[in-house]
Design a protein around this motif. Structure first.
Motif, PDB file in Angstrom:
ATOM      1  N   SER A   1      11.337  39.601   4.110  1.00 38.80           N
ATOM      2  CA  SER A   1      10.717  40.733   4.786  1.00 38.80           C
ATOM      3  C   SER A   1      11.135  40.796   6.251  1.00 38.80           C
ATOM      4  O   SER A   1      11.196  39.779   6.938  1.00 38.80           O
ATOM      5  CB  SER A   1       9.191  40.611   4.693  1.00 38.80           C
ATOM      6  OG  SER A   1       8.557  41.733   5.249  1.00 38.80           O
ATOM      7  N   ILE A   2      11.432  42.015   6.723  1.00 36.19           N
ATOM      8  CA  ILE A   2      11.650  42.302   8.143  1.00 36.19           C
ATOM      9  C   ILE A   2      10.432  43.082   8.611  1.00 36.19           C
ATOM     10  O   ILE A   2      10.039  44.071   7.980  1.00 36.19           O
ATOM     11  CB  ILE A   2      12.925  43.144   8.366  1.00 36.19           C
ATOM     12  CG1 ILE A   2      14.140  42.420   7.811  1.00 36.19           C
ATOM     13  CG2 ILE A   2      13.111  43.473   9.842  1.00 36.19           C
ATOM     14  CD1 ILE A   2      14.486  41.140   8.531  1.00 36.19           C
ATOM     15  N   GLN A   3       9.816  42.645   9.726  1.00 32.95           N
ATOM     16  CA  GLN A   3       8.543  43.213  10.137  1.00 32.95           C
ATOM     17  C   GLN A   3       8.500  43.479  11.640  1.00 32.95           C
ATOM     18  O   GLN A   3       9.184  42.817  12.422  1.00 32.95           O
ATOM     19  CB  GLN A   3       7.394  42.255   9.771  1.00 32.95           C
ATOM     20  CG  GLN A   3       7.389  41.862   8.325  1.00 32.95           C
ATOM     21  CD  GLN A   3       6.208  41.023   7.936  1.00 32.95           C
ATOM     22  OE1 GLN A   3       5.388  40.644   8.766  1.00 32.95           O
ATOM     23  NE2 GLN A   3       6.091  40.730   6.648  1.00 32.95           N
ATOM     24  N   ARG A   4       7.680  44.453  11.999  1.00 31.89           N
ATOM     25  CA  ARG A   4       7.411  44.710  13.418  1.00 31.89           C
ATOM     26  C   ARG A   4       5.917  44.975  13.575  1.00 31.89           C
ATOM     27  O   ARG A   4       5.346  45.812  12.877  1.00 31.89           O
ATOM     28  CB  ARG A   4       8.215  45.887  13.941  1.00 31.89           C
ATOM     29  CG  ARG A   4       8.054  46.087  15.458  1.00 31.89           C
ATOM     30  CD  ARG A   4       9.108  47.007  16.017  1.00 31.89           C
ATOM     31  NE  ARG A   4       8.940  47.229  17.449  1.00 31.89           N
ATOM     32  CZ  ARG A   4       9.407  46.433  18.403  1.00 31.89           C
ATOM     33  NH1 ARG A   4      10.078  45.347  18.073  1.00 31.89           N
ATOM     34  NH2 ARG A   4       9.222  46.719  19.678  1.00 31.89           N
TER      35      ARG A   4
ATOM     36  N   MET B   1       2.439  49.010  13.257  1.00 30.78           N
ATOM     37  CA  MET B   1       3.105  47.920  12.533  1.00 30.78           C
ATOM     38  C   MET B   1       3.817  48.483  11.315  1.00 30.78           C
ATOM     39  O   MET B   1       3.460  49.546  10.799  1.00 30.78           O
ATOM     40  CB  MET B   1       2.098  46.847  12.118  1.00 30.78           C
ATOM     41  CG  MET B   1       0.935  47.343  11.290  1.00 30.78           C
ATOM     42  SD  MET B   1      -0.258  46.030  10.981  1.00 30.78           S
ATOM     43  CE  MET B   1      -1.592  46.950  10.245  1.00 30.78           C
ATOM     44  N   GLY B   2       4.831  47.776  10.890  1.00 30.70           N
ATOM     45  CA  GLY B   2       5.588  48.183   9.718  1.00 30.70           C
ATOM     46  C   GLY B   2       6.392  47.036   9.165  1.00 30.70           C
ATOM     47  O   GLY B   2       6.660  46.053   9.866  1.00 30.70           O
ATOM     48  N   ALA B   3       6.761  47.133   7.899  1.00 29.52           N
ATOM     49  CA  ALA B   3       7.541  46.071   7.258  1.00 29.52           C
ATOM     50  C   ALA B   3       8.318  46.651   6.090  1.00 29.52           C
ATOM     51  O   ALA B   3       7.876  47.608   5.439  1.00 29.52           O
ATOM     52  CB  ALA B   3       6.621  44.951   6.764  1.00 29.52           C
ATOM     53  N   LEU B   4       9.462  46.060   5.832  1.00 29.11           N
ATOM     54  CA  LEU B   4      10.244  46.350   4.633  1.00 29.11           C
ATOM     55  C   LEU B   4      10.479  45.028   3.926  1.00 29.11           C
ATOM     56  O   LEU B   4      11.044  44.097   4.514  1.00 29.11           O
ATOM     57  CB  LEU B   4      11.580  47.017   4.983  1.00 29.11           C
ATOM     58  CG  LEU B   4      12.457  47.399   3.779  1.00 29.11           C
ATOM     59  CD1 LEU B   4      11.750  48.442   2.911  1.00 29.11           C
ATOM     60  CD2 LEU B   4      13.808  47.917   4.248  1.00 29.11           C
ATOM     61  N   SER B   5      10.013  44.917   2.694  1.00 28.13           N
ATOM     62  CA  SER B   5      10.085  43.662   1.946  1.00 28.13           C
ATOM     63  C   SER B   5      10.896  43.844   0.671  1.00 28.13           C
ATOM     64  O   SER B   5      10.809  44.883   0.006  1.00 28.13           O
ATOM     65  CB  SER B   5       8.680  43.174   1.582  1.00 28.13           C
ATOM     66  OG  SER B   5       7.932  42.901   2.746  1.00 28.13           O
ATOM     67  N   TRP B   6      11.661  42.820   0.340  1.00 29.32           N
ATOM     68  CA  TRP B   6      12.493  42.813  -0.863  1.00 29.32           C
ATOM     69  C   TRP B   6      12.128  41.602  -1.698  1.00 29.32           C
ATOM     70  O   TRP B   6      12.049  40.481  -1.188  1.00 29.32           O
ATOM     71  CB  TRP B   6      13.971  42.762  -0.484  1.00 29.32           C
ATOM     72  CG  TRP B   6      14.911  42.624  -1.652  1.00 29.32           C
ATOM     73  CD1 TRP B   6      14.941  43.377  -2.781  1.00 29.32           C
ATOM     74  CD2 TRP B   6      15.963  41.661  -1.791  1.00 29.32           C
ATOM     75  NE1 TRP B   6      15.938  42.958  -3.615  1.00 29.32           N
ATOM     76  CE2 TRP B   6      16.591  41.900  -3.032  1.00 29.32           C
ATOM     77  CE3 TRP B   6      16.441  40.624  -0.981  1.00 29.32           C
ATOM     78  CZ2 TRP B   6      17.657  41.134  -3.488  1.00 29.32           C
ATOM     79  CZ3 TRP B   6      17.505  39.858  -1.431  1.00 29.32           C
ATOM     80  CH2 TRP B   6      18.107  40.130  -2.682  1.00 29.32           C
TER      81      TRP B   6
ATOM     82  N   GLY C   1      -0.338  39.080   2.151  1.00 30.44           N
ATOM     83  CA  GLY C   1       0.900  39.696   2.609  1.00 30.44           C
ATOM     84  C   GLY C   1       1.778  38.648   3.258  1.00 30.44           C
ATOM     85  O   GLY C   1       1.304  37.865   4.084  1.00 30.44           O
ATOM     86  N   LEU C   2       3.032  38.621   2.899  1.00 31.87           N
ATOM     87  CA  LEU C   2       3.967  37.678   3.510  1.00 31.87           C
ATOM     88  C   LEU C   2       4.178  38.044   4.965  1.00 31.87           C
ATOM     89  O   LEU C   2       4.384  39.211   5.300  1.00 31.87           O
ATOM     90  CB  LEU C   2       5.306  37.713   2.769  1.00 31.87           C
ATOM     91  CG  LEU C   2       6.417  36.832   3.363  1.00 31.87           C
ATOM     92  CD1 LEU C   2       6.087  35.361   3.202  1.00 31.87           C
ATOM     93  CD2 LEU C   2       7.755  37.155   2.722  1.00 31.87           C
TER      94      LEU C   2
ATOM     95  N   THR D   1       6.550  42.863  18.677  1.00 35.73           N
ATOM     96  CA  THR D   1       7.207  41.710  18.075  1.00 35.73           C
ATOM     97  C   THR D   1       7.905  42.075  16.764  1.00 35.73           C
ATOM     98  O   THR D   1       7.287  42.667  15.880  1.00 35.73           O
ATOM     99  CB  THR D   1       6.189  40.586  17.796  1.00 35.73           C
ATOM    100  OG1 THR D   1       5.509  40.278  19.011  1.00 35.73           O
ATOM    101  CG2 THR D   1       6.864  39.350  17.268  1.00 35.73           C
ATOM    102  N   THR D   2       9.193  41.723  16.653  1.00 39.82           N
ATOM    103  CA  THR D   2       9.937  41.878  15.416  1.00 39.82           C
ATOM    104  C   THR D   2      10.196  40.496  14.847  1.00 39.82           C
ATOM    105  O   THR D   2      10.542  39.566  15.579  1.00 39.82           O
ATOM    106  CB  THR D   2      11.274  42.597  15.673  1.00 39.82           C
ATOM    107  OG1 THR D   2      10.995  43.882  16.226  1.00 39.82           O
ATOM    108  CG2 THR D   2      12.063  42.769  14.381  1.00 39.82           C
ATOM    109  N   SER D   3      10.019  40.337  13.532  1.00 35.66           N
ATOM    110  CA  SER D   3      10.190  39.019  12.913  1.00 35.66           C
ATOM    111  C   SER D   3      10.752  39.165  11.512  1.00 35.66           C
ATOM    112  O   SER D   3      10.693  40.225  10.908  1.00 35.66           O
ATOM    113  CB  SER D   3       8.840  38.273  12.875  1.00 35.66           C
ATOM    114  OG  SER D   3       7.881  39.059  12.194  1.00 35.66           O
ATOM    115  N   ALA D   4      11.314  38.071  11.017  1.00 37.12           N
ATOM    116  CA  ALA D   4      11.827  38.003   9.645  1.00 37.12           C
ATOM    117  C   ALA D   4      11.091  36.877   8.935  1.00 37.12           C
ATOM    118  O   ALA D   4      10.776  35.842   9.531  1.00 37.12           O
ATOM    119  CB  ALA D   4      13.332  37.736   9.636  1.00 37.12           C
ATOM    120  N   HIS D   5      10.789  37.091   7.645  1.00 38.74           N
ATOM    121  CA  HIS D   5      10.024  36.113   6.875  1.00 38.74           C
ATOM    122  C   HIS D   5      10.655  35.949   5.493  1.00 38.74           C
ATOM    123  O   HIS D   5      11.182  36.904   4.932  1.00 38.74           O
ATOM    124  CB  HIS D   5       8.578  36.577   6.714  1.00 38.74           C
ATOM    125  CG  HIS D   5       7.896  36.847   8.010  1.00 38.74           C
ATOM    126  ND1 HIS D   5       7.219  35.894   8.698  1.00 38.74           N
ATOM    127  CD2 HIS D   5       7.841  37.978   8.759  1.00 38.74           C
ATOM    128  CE1 HIS D   5       6.747  36.411   9.829  1.00 38.74           C
ATOM    129  NE2 HIS D   5       7.114  37.677   9.894  1.00 38.74           N
TER     130      HIS D   5
END
Length: 202
Positions: free
Chosen positions: A188-191, A174-179, A32-33, A195-199
């Motif tokens: 991907s934007i993740q929490r 936790m959650g994420a939305l990936s394109w 997972g990214l 912690t919230t992060s972008a990858h």
């Protein structure tokens, strides 16, 4: 000594392997990214290697995480991880390393049951555990995650984790939305927890 043909063959093999699995390796020890695991697993027979310039979790996060992932069977992956703040100091000699330095070699597993009905709905579910085995368990956590493909290029992930280890990154919801704009890229934007992060992966 590798010659030019060997280097080209190895590069072609690694590109083919990455495209075949279509999954990244997290520096935290699962596919997972970024930091939120996907509910998909590495394809059976796939081996992939990743290294990241950080040691995610609490405490001293500088250093390097190196992971090698194996698709063992359909629905089961194993990832070996070496997380170290400094690979050069001798931890067996007193006073050679800083007091808060760690070096942790561990294994992580993720299991995704192969249920045809779920796959027809483009839904995946998985259970996983990080940092199993070894003399120290700095990053151990247990998690459940579900992911759903939304259209061709979007994936939504939701899950929860419990962490008996204080340094563990995965704790709580936790959650994420990936394109995926292309098969070889992902944003991907993740929490995870607080912690919230972008990858981004290429």
């Amino acid at each position: 000594m590798l010659n030019a043909k060997s280097v080209v063959a190895l590069a072609a093999l690694s590109v083919h392997t990455a495209w075949a699995s279509n999954l990244w390796l997290s520096p935290n020890g699962y596919s997972g990214l970024g930091m939120v695991p996907t509910a998909k697993v590495l394809d059976a027979g796939v081996v992939t290697l990743a290294t990241d310039p950080n040691v995610p979790g609490t405490g001293n996060t500088s250093g390097r995480s190196t992971n090698v992932g194996f698709g063992l069977t359909p629905g089961l992956e194993l990832v070996g991880r070496l997380a170290t703040n400094d690979a050069k100091c001798n931890m067996f000699r007193a006073g050679d390393c800083p007091q808060d330095m760690i070096r942790d070699f561990s294994a992580s597993f993720k299991w995704a049951p192969q249920i045809d009905w779920l796959r027809e709905q483009k839904i995946n579910v998985a259970l996983g555990a990080t940092d199993l085995g070894g003399a120290a368990t700095y990053f151990r956590s247990y998690y459940a995650v579900a992911s759903k493909d939304i259209g061709r290029n979007l994936e939504l992930r939701l899950g929860a984790a419990q962490a008996p280890s204080e340094r563990a990154y995965l704790q709580g919801a936790m959650g994420a939305l990936s394109w995926r704009p292309a098969p070889w890229s992902e944003i991907s934007i993740q929490r995870a927890g607080e912690t919230t992060s972008a990858h981004m992966g290429l």
